[in-house]
Write an enzyme that holds these catalytic residues in place. Structure first.
Site, PDB file in Angstrom:
ATOM      1  N   ILE A   1      -7.725   3.292 -14.328  1.00  0.00           N
ATOM      2  CA  ILE A   1      -7.525   3.431 -12.751  1.00  0.00           C
ATOM      3  C   ILE A   1      -6.276   2.576 -12.515  1.00  0.00           C
ATOM      4  O   ILE A   1      -5.650   2.550 -11.582  1.00  0.00           O
ATOM      5  CB  ILE A   1      -8.738   2.709 -12.080  1.00  0.00           C
ATOM      6  CG1 ILE A   1      -9.018   1.492 -12.323  1.00  0.00           C
ATOM      7  CG2 ILE A   1      -9.937   3.686 -12.198  1.00  0.00           C
ATOM      8  CD1 ILE A   1      -9.365   0.491 -11.269  1.00  0.00           C
TER       9      ILE A   1
ATOM     10  N   ALA B   1     -16.989  -4.175 -13.979  1.00  0.00           N
ATOM     11  CA  ALA B   1     -17.974  -4.021 -13.169  1.00  0.00           C
ATOM     12  C   ALA B   1     -17.513  -4.444 -11.665  1.00  0.00           C
ATOM     13  O   ALA B   1     -18.567  -5.081 -11.064  1.00  0.00           O
ATOM     14  CB  ALA B   1     -19.237  -4.940 -13.805  1.00  0.00           C
TER      15      ALA B   1
ATOM     16  N   SER C   1      -0.514   4.114   0.644  1.00  0.00           N
ATOM     17  CA  SER C   1      -1.309   5.046   1.773  1.00  0.00           C
ATOM     18  C   SER C   1      -0.461   5.421   2.758  1.00  0.00           C
ATOM     19  O   SER C   1      -0.351   6.811   3.004  1.00  0.00           O
ATOM     20  CB  SER C   1      -2.573   4.585   2.217  1.00  0.00           C
ATOM     21  OG  SER C   1      -3.402   4.457   1.041  1.00  0.00           O
TER      22      SER C   1
ATOM     23  N   ASP D   1     -13.468   6.894  -2.831  1.00  0.00           N
ATOM     24  CA  ASP D   1     -12.704   6.644  -4.211  1.00  0.00           C
ATOM     25  C   ASP D   1     -13.684   7.387  -5.269  1.00  0.00           C
ATOM     26  O   ASP D   1     -12.909   7.793  -6.292  1.00  0.00           O
ATOM     27  CB  ASP D   1     -12.845   5.299  -4.176  1.00  0.00           C
ATOM     28  CG  ASP D   1     -12.012   4.204  -3.398  1.00  0.00           C
ATOM     29  OD1 ASP D   1     -10.921   4.749  -3.468  1.00  0.00           O
ATOM     30  OD2 ASP D   1     -12.075   3.152  -3.361  1.00  0.00           O
TER      31      ASP D   1
ATOM     32  N   SER E   1       0.724  -1.261  -0.179  1.00  0.00           N
ATOM     33  CA  SER E   1      -0.037   0.051  -0.079  1.00  0.00           C
ATOM     34  C   SER E   1       0.839   1.178  -0.014  1.00  0.00           C
ATOM     35  O   SER E   1       1.823   1.412   0.542  1.00  0.00           O
ATOM     36  CB  SER E   1      -0.841   0.092   1.159  1.00  0.00           C
ATOM     37  OG  SER E   1      -1.476   1.163   1.294  1.00  0.00           O
TER      38      SER E   1
ATOM     39  N   GLY F   1      -3.952   6.401 -13.366  1.00  0.00           N
ATOM     40  CA  GLY F   1      -4.544   6.094 -11.904  1.00  0.00           C
ATOM     41  C   GLY F   1      -3.992   6.475 -10.815  1.00  0.00           C
ATOM     42  O   GLY F   1      -4.702   6.242  -9.680  1.00  0.00           O
TER      43      GLY F   1
ATOM     44  N   LYS G   1     -13.105  -3.969   2.334  1.00  0.00           N
ATOM     45  CA  LYS G   1     -13.813  -2.859   2.024  1.00  0.00           C
ATOM     46  C   LYS G   1     -15.373  -3.165   2.117  1.00  0.00           C
ATOM     47  O   LYS G   1     -16.076  -2.349   2.423  1.00  0.00           O
ATOM     48  CB  LYS G   1     -13.451  -2.271   0.784  1.00  0.00           C
ATOM     49  CG  LYS G   1     -12.254  -1.644   0.550  1.00  0.00           C
ATOM     50  CD  LYS G   1     -12.335  -1.083  -1.027  1.00  0.00           C
ATOM     51  CE  LYS G   1     -10.900  -0.247  -0.865  1.00  0.00           C
ATOM     52  NZ  LYS G   1     -10.957   0.485  -2.436  1.00  0.00           N
TER      53      LYS G   1
ATOM     54  N   THR H   1      -8.834  -1.529   2.780  1.00  0.00           N
ATOM     55  CA  THR H   1      -8.277  -1.957   1.389  1.00  0.00           C
ATOM     56  C   THR H   1      -8.676  -3.502   1.353  1.00  0.00           C
ATOM     57  O   THR H   1      -9.158  -4.048   2.335  1.00  0.00           O
ATOM     58  CB  THR H   1      -6.979  -1.702   1.058  1.00  0.00           C
ATOM     59  OG1 THR H   1      -6.905  -1.991  -0.507  1.00  0.00           O
ATOM     60  CG2 THR H   1      -5.957  -2.361   1.584  1.00  0.00           C
TER      61      THR H   1
HETATM   62  P1  ATR Z   1     -12.007  -4.331  -8.351  1.00  0.00           P
HETATM   63  O1  ATR Z   1     -12.602  -4.336  -7.127  1.00  0.00           O
HETATM   64  O2  ATR Z   1     -10.511  -3.880  -8.253  1.00  0.00           O
HETATM   65  O3  ATR Z   1     -12.606  -3.699  -9.618  1.00  0.00           O
HETATM   66  P2  ATR Z   1     -12.831  -7.022  -9.380  1.00  0.00           P
HETATM   67  O4  ATR Z   1     -14.050  -6.936  -8.617  1.00  0.00           O
HETATM   68  O5  ATR Z   1     -12.032  -8.190  -9.455  1.00  0.00           O
HETATM   69  O6  ATR Z   1     -11.709  -5.819  -9.050  1.00  0.00           O
HETATM   70  O7  ATR Z   1     -12.859  -6.491 -10.965  1.00  0.00           O
HETATM   71  C1  ATR Z   1     -11.989  -6.875 -12.050  1.00  0.00           C
HETATM   72  C2  ATR Z   1     -12.682  -6.340 -13.281  1.00  0.00           C
HETATM   73  O8  ATR Z   1     -11.841  -6.588 -14.413  1.00  0.00           O
HETATM   74  C3  ATR Z   1     -13.887  -7.101 -13.696  1.00  0.00           C
HETATM   75  O9  ATR Z   1     -15.012  -6.318 -14.315  1.00  0.00           O
HETATM   76  C4  ATR Z   1     -13.410  -8.206 -14.477  1.00  0.00           C
HETATM   77  O10 ATR Z   1     -14.535  -8.698 -15.292  1.00  0.00           O
HETATM   78  P3  ATR Z   1     -15.308 -10.007 -14.989  1.00  0.00           P
HETATM   79  O11 ATR Z   1     -16.465  -9.179 -14.121  1.00  0.00           O
HETATM   80  O12 ATR Z   1     -15.509 -10.448 -16.141  1.00  0.00           O
HETATM   81  O13 ATR Z   1     -14.439 -10.839 -14.149  1.00  0.00           O
HETATM   82  C5  ATR Z   1     -12.426  -7.377 -15.034  1.00  0.00           C
HETATM   83  N1  ATR Z   1     -11.483  -8.216 -15.945  1.00  0.00           N
HETATM   84  C6  ATR Z   1     -10.495  -9.186 -15.279  1.00  0.00           C
HETATM   85  N2  ATR Z   1      -9.737  -9.896 -16.412  1.00  0.00           N
HETATM   86  C7  ATR Z   1     -10.108  -9.513 -17.406  1.00  0.00           C
HETATM   87  C8  ATR Z   1     -10.055  -9.934 -18.683  1.00  0.00           C
HETATM   88  N3  ATR Z   1      -9.137 -10.945 -18.934  1.00  0.00           N
HETATM   89  N4  ATR Z   1     -10.881  -9.335 -19.648  1.00  0.00           N
HETATM   90  C9  ATR Z   1     -11.826  -8.429 -19.428  1.00  0.00           C
HETATM   91  N5  ATR Z   1     -12.145  -7.904 -18.349  1.00  0.00           N
HETATM   92  C10 ATR Z   1     -11.457  -8.694 -17.153  1.00  0.00           C
END
Ligand code: ATR
Length: 280
Positions: free
Chosen positions: A223, A135, A22, A108, A20, A246, A71, A67
């Site tokens: 980000i 997402a 922070s 955030d 981190s 980011g 969270k 973190t």
């Molecule tokens: P955070 O909380 O940091 O946003 P997360 O919840 O793990 O982390 O989300 C990671 C994001 O990256 C998700 O939108 C993930 O898509 P999925 O919901 O389909 O898992 C996306 N992501 C990770 N690897 C990916 C890949 N190879 N191609 C496209 N999207 C990817």
């Protein structure tokens, strides 16, 4: 100095925690203000979170950041959760009251919007549609921030379509889930493109998206901050566009937390940015 008689304490709880940035940010500000205190990395696992949070008051902590992976878990453990944090479904800042009450916030969304403003002072959320990729938790904060700023339309694409649909349902009509394969055509007419996925991070493949349909004046933001210039941002710059890295979000989310704990609202100075950049 109002707290001169007291050693100021705050920290960040998470696991793992030693990566981190922070502590470097908050200790920089404590030193800058000449305040006596320390911000510590606190290795706390999910099963110890509640006890750790309840120990903050007796230990004299002003609060903590939270973190990964804490969270979302913290929400039901707090005495009060701010509506923005409630909407995001995650708390990244806990403030300890004099009476020991624990209040949860999520800065955030603020940090993200401030990072856009810093990089592009003329940016306004109502300049046009935004395309958000991903997402996860970061996407939730960014949606909350853009909607609060008055974004008229957010086109949300995620590899797993159900997660995008779920966010569209939760965040309302201005958020429209689109298919992952539609992400390139969705750039037409957009004023902002945001990558909230982990693609492009050191050790991950770059984000696949052709920018041809994105208007020349649009902002491209990522980000991801390691590396600071992702392939996406490099390509945005090469076509003459403005790119927002980011690190700004990380630096700016820390400001209101410091204010809540210690009083003054600190600034993200070029020196602080250079210091954190050097540690990446
Ligand atoms: P955070 O909380 O940091 O946003 P997360 O919840 O793990 O982390 O989300 C990671 C994001 O990256 C998700 O939108 C993930 O898509 P999925 O919901 O389909 O898992 C996306 N992501 C990770 N690897 C990916 C890949 N190879 N191609 C496209 N999207 C990817």
């Amino acid at each position: 100095m109002p707290h001169a008689e007291k050693y100021l304490l705050a920290g960040v709880m998470g696991f793992p925690i030693m990566h981190s940035r922070s502590p470097a940010i908050h200790n920089y500000w404590l030193a800058e203000y000449g305040m006596l205190g320390h911000y510590a990395p606190l290795a706390v696992k999910p099963d110890g979170l509640e006890k750790a949070l309840r120990a903050l008051h007796p230990l004299g902590f002003a609060g903590v950041n939270l973190t990964i992976p804490l969270k979302e878990l913290a929400l039901p453990m707090l005495d009060e959760v701010d509506p923005v944090a409630q909407a995001i479904g995650a708390v990244n800042c806990v403030v300890v009251g004099d009476d020991g009450r624990l209040r949860g916030f999520n800065y955030d969304a603020f940090g993200y919007v401030e990072s856009l403003r810093e990089a592009a002072p003329d940016w306004r959320a109502n300049q046009g549609p935004a395309v958000v990729l991903g997402a996860g938790g970061a996407a939730r904060a960014i949606l909350a921030g853009l909607l609060a700023e008055g974004a008229p339309e957010i086109r949300l694409a995620n590899r797993t379509p159900e997660r995008a649909q779920q966010l569209a349902t939760e965040f309302g009509a201005r958020v429209r889930a689109i298919a992952w394969d539609e992400r390139e055509e969705a750039l037409a007419g957009a004023a902002l493109l945001v990558n909230t996925t982990s693609m492009g991070m050191t050790g991950q493949p770059p984000l696949e998206i052709a920018l041809d349909d994105l208007p020349a004046g649009a902002l491209v933001s990522d980000i991801v901050y390691a590396p600071l210039e992702t392939d996406l941002l490099a390509r945005a710059k090469r076509r003459g566009g403005r790119a927002v890295d980011g690190l700004g979000m990380l630096l700016h989310q820390a400001r209101p937390a410091f204010r809540d704990w210690f009083g003054p609202m600190p600034k993200v100075t070029p020196e602080l940015r250079r210091k954190i950049e050097a540690s990446l």
